[in-house]
Design a protein around this motif. Sequence first.
Motif, PDB file in Angstrom:
ATOM      1  N   LEU A  47       0.818  -1.215   0.000  1.00  0.00           N
ATOM      2  CA  LEU A  47       0.000   0.000   0.000  1.00  0.00           C
ATOM      3  C   LEU A  47       0.850   1.263   0.000  1.00  0.00           C
ATOM      4  N   ILE A  48       1.902   1.257   0.799  1.00  0.00           N
ATOM      5  CA  ILE A  48       2.701   2.469   0.981  1.00  0.00           C
ATOM      6  C   ILE A  48       3.781   2.621  -0.083  1.00  0.00           C
ATOM      7  N   ASP A  49       4.521   1.556  -0.357  1.00  0.00           N
ATOM      8  CA  ASP A  49       5.680   1.641  -1.257  1.00  0.00           C
ATOM      9  C   ASP A  49       5.423   1.113  -2.664  1.00  0.00           C
ATOM     10  N   GLY A  50       4.323   0.418  -2.863  1.00  0.00           N
ATOM     11  CA  GLY A  50       4.063  -0.148  -4.178  1.00  0.00           C
ATOM     12  C   GLY A  50       4.529  -1.591  -4.268  1.00  0.00           C
ATOM     13  N   PRO A  51       4.868  -2.057  -5.459  1.00  0.00           N
ATOM     14  CA  PRO A  51       5.213  -3.471  -5.658  1.00  0.00           C
ATOM     15  C   PRO A  51       6.311  -3.971  -4.714  1.00  0.00           C
ATOM     16  N   VAL A  52       6.125  -5.207  -4.259  1.00  0.00           N
ATOM     17  CA  VAL A  52       7.099  -5.849  -3.379  1.00  0.00           C
ATOM     18  C   VAL A  52       7.918  -6.811  -4.249  1.00  0.00           C
ATOM     19  N   ALA A  53       8.820  -6.241  -5.041  1.00  0.00           N
ATOM     20  CA  ALA A  53       9.622  -7.051  -5.952  1.00  0.00           C
ATOM     21  C   ALA A  53      10.925  -6.321  -6.260  1.00  0.00           C
ATOM     22  N   PRO A  54      12.040  -7.066  -6.337  1.00  0.00           N
ATOM     23  CA  PRO A  54      13.314  -6.421  -6.630  1.00  0.00           C
ATOM     24  C   PRO A  54      13.497  -6.051  -8.103  1.00  0.00           C
ATOM     25  N   LEU A  55      12.712  -6.646  -8.978  1.00  0.00           N
ATOM     26  CA  LEU A  55      12.771  -6.359 -10.412  1.00  0.00           C
ATOM     27  C   LEU A  55      11.342  -6.176 -10.923  1.00  0.00           C
ATOM     28  N   PRO A  56      11.127  -5.291 -11.889  1.00  0.00           N
ATOM     29  CA  PRO A  56       9.766  -5.072 -12.378  1.00  0.00           C
ATOM     30  C   PRO A  56       9.146  -6.323 -13.003  1.00  0.00           C
ATOM     31  N   CYS A  57       9.980  -7.206 -13.539  1.00  0.00           N
ATOM     32  CA  CYS A  57       9.450  -8.416 -14.178  1.00  0.00           C
ATOM     33  C   CYS A  57       9.037  -9.476 -13.160  1.00  0.00           C
ATOM     34  N   LEU A  58       9.265  -9.200 -11.875  1.00  0.00           N
ATOM     35  CA  LEU A  58       8.872 -10.146 -10.821  1.00  0.00           C
ATOM     36  C   LEU A  58       7.694  -9.641  -9.993  1.00  0.00           C
ATOM     37  N   VAL A  71       4.081  -8.961  -8.717  1.00  0.00           N
ATOM     38  CA  VAL A  71       2.792  -9.640  -8.790  1.00  0.00           C
ATOM     39  C   VAL A  71       1.699  -8.654  -9.205  1.00  0.00           C
ATOM     40  N   THR A  72       1.807  -7.415  -8.742  1.00  0.00           N
ATOM     41  CA  THR A  72       0.740  -6.436  -8.980  1.00  0.00           C
ATOM     42  C   THR A  72       1.055  -5.406 -10.064  1.00  0.00           C
ATOM     43  N   ALA A  73       2.324  -5.254 -10.424  1.00  0.00           N
ATOM     44  CA  ALA A  73       2.694  -4.221 -11.408  1.00  0.00           C
ATOM     45  C   ALA A  73       3.763  -4.749 -12.367  1.00  0.00           C
ATOM     46  N   TYR A  74       3.519  -5.953 -12.898  1.00  0.00           N
ATOM     47  CA  TYR A  74       4.491  -6.570 -13.810  1.00  0.00           C
ATOM     48  C   TYR A  74       4.847  -5.629 -14.956  1.00  0.00           C
ATOM     49  N   ARG A  75       6.124  -5.588 -15.244  1.00  0.00           N
ATOM     50  CA  ARG A  75       6.649  -4.835 -16.375  1.00  0.00           C
ATOM     51  C   ARG A  75       7.899  -5.548 -16.860  1.00  0.00           C
ATOM     52  N   ARG A  76       8.020  -5.763 -18.138  1.00  0.00           N
ATOM     53  CA  ARG A  76       9.219  -6.382 -18.690  1.00  0.00           C
ATOM     54  C   ARG A  76      10.389  -5.418 -18.516  1.00  0.00           C
ATOM     55  N   CYS A  77      11.545  -5.922 -18.129  1.00  0.00           N
ATOM     56  CA  CYS A  77      12.729  -5.079 -17.976  1.00  0.00           C
ATOM     57  C   CYS A  77      13.097  -4.482 -19.344  1.00  0.00           C
ATOM     58  N   GLU A  78      13.539  -3.252 -19.329  1.00  0.00           N
ATOM     59  CA  GLU A  78      13.847  -2.548 -20.576  1.00  0.00           C
ATOM     60  C   GLU A  78      14.921  -3.244 -21.403  1.00  0.00           C
ATOM     61  N   ASP A  79      15.897  -3.822 -20.752  1.00  0.00           N
ATOM     62  CA  ASP A  79      17.032  -4.435 -21.463  1.00  0.00           C
ATOM     63  C   ASP A  79      16.880  -5.952 -21.573  1.00  0.00           C
ATOM     64  N   CYS A  80      15.651  -6.439 -21.504  1.00  0.00           N
ATOM     65  CA  CYS A  80      15.398  -7.881 -21.458  1.00  0.00           C
ATOM     66  C   CYS A  80      15.561  -8.549 -22.829  1.00  0.00           C
ATOM     67  N   ASP A  81      16.332  -9.635 -22.832  1.00  0.00           N
ATOM     68  CA  ASP A  81      16.477 -10.462 -24.039  1.00  0.00           C
ATOM     69  C   ASP A  81      15.575 -11.686 -23.968  1.00  0.00           C
ATOM     70  N   GLY A  82      14.967 -11.891 -22.830  1.00  0.00           N
ATOM     71  CA  GLY A  82      14.097 -13.044 -22.640  1.00  0.00           C
ATOM     72  C   GLY A  82      14.127 -13.490 -21.187  1.00  0.00           C
ATOM     73  N   GLU A  83      12.981 -13.466 -20.558  1.00  0.00           N
ATOM     74  CA  GLU A  83      12.916 -13.773 -19.127  1.00  0.00           C
ATOM     75  C   GLU A  83      13.333 -15.202 -18.806  1.00  0.00           C
ATOM     76  N   HIS A  84      13.076 -16.137 -19.693  1.00  0.00           N
ATOM     77  CA  HIS A  84      13.379 -17.536 -19.399  1.00  0.00           C
ATOM     78  C   HIS A  84      14.881 -17.811 -19.331  1.00  0.00           C
ATOM     79  N   GLN A  85      15.683 -17.031 -20.068  1.00  0.00           N
ATOM     80  CA  GLN A  85      17.125 -17.233 -20.027  1.00  0.00           C
ATOM     81  C   GLN A  85      17.833 -16.274 -19.061  1.00  0.00           C
ATOM     82  N   CYS A  86      17.132 -15.404 -18.428  1.00  0.00           N
ATOM     83  CA  CYS A  86      17.756 -14.374 -17.589  1.00  0.00           C
ATOM     84  C   CYS A  86      18.196 -14.944 -16.242  1.00  0.00           C
ATOM     85  N   GLU A  87      19.511 -15.080 -16.080  1.00  0.00           N
ATOM     86  CA  GLU A  87      20.070 -15.620 -14.833  1.00  0.00           C
ATOM     87  C   GLU A  87      19.763 -14.705 -13.650  1.00  0.00           C
ATOM     88  N   ILE A  88      19.792 -13.404 -13.897  1.00  0.00           N
ATOM     89  CA  ILE A  88      19.520 -12.434 -12.825  1.00  0.00           C
ATOM     90  C   ILE A  88      18.092 -12.617 -12.329  1.00  0.00           C
TER      91      ILE A  88
END
Length: 149
Positions: free
Chosen positions: A81-92, A94-111
């Motif tokens: 409620l206060i800070d927004g999404p509880v995720a270290p990366l936008p692609c993770l 639950v409530t505000a999913y966003r593909r990372c700008e520099d993403c080549d493909g989430e399935h191969q992304c080690e990070i």
Amino acid sequence: MISQKAKYALRALTALAQADSTRPLLISEIAVQQGIPKKFLEQILLELKRNAVVESRRGKLGGYLLQRPASEITFGEVLRLIDGPVAPLPCLSVTAYRRCEDCDGEHQCEIRHVFARVADATREVLFNTTIADALDGVDPLKRAELQHA
């Protein structure tokens, strides 16, 4: 990291949880008790009120109360409620999913794979720990493990 605003919100909620549930607390009481700037606390409590976490009462005996029992308010809910999404990366998120700008493909992304485990563990703790658990010094995940053993 959580914001100072989220820390203040959690501290205000613990103060309300510890108070007599029949007597509303004034903003000034919470501010002094928790060392929170009064104007900032007013904004935080209004946001918590709009999201049905606290309620306010007007008049001579007015102030703020928890709208639900402390055992039903999770740290995760408040942080979201206060800070927004509880995720270290936008692609993770639950409530505000966003593909990372520099993403080549989430399935191969080690990070993403590593931080997905971090996000899952973080959400597990935050959304299973209530204000009441924190006040009681209870680790709900360990309690659940003991109950299932």
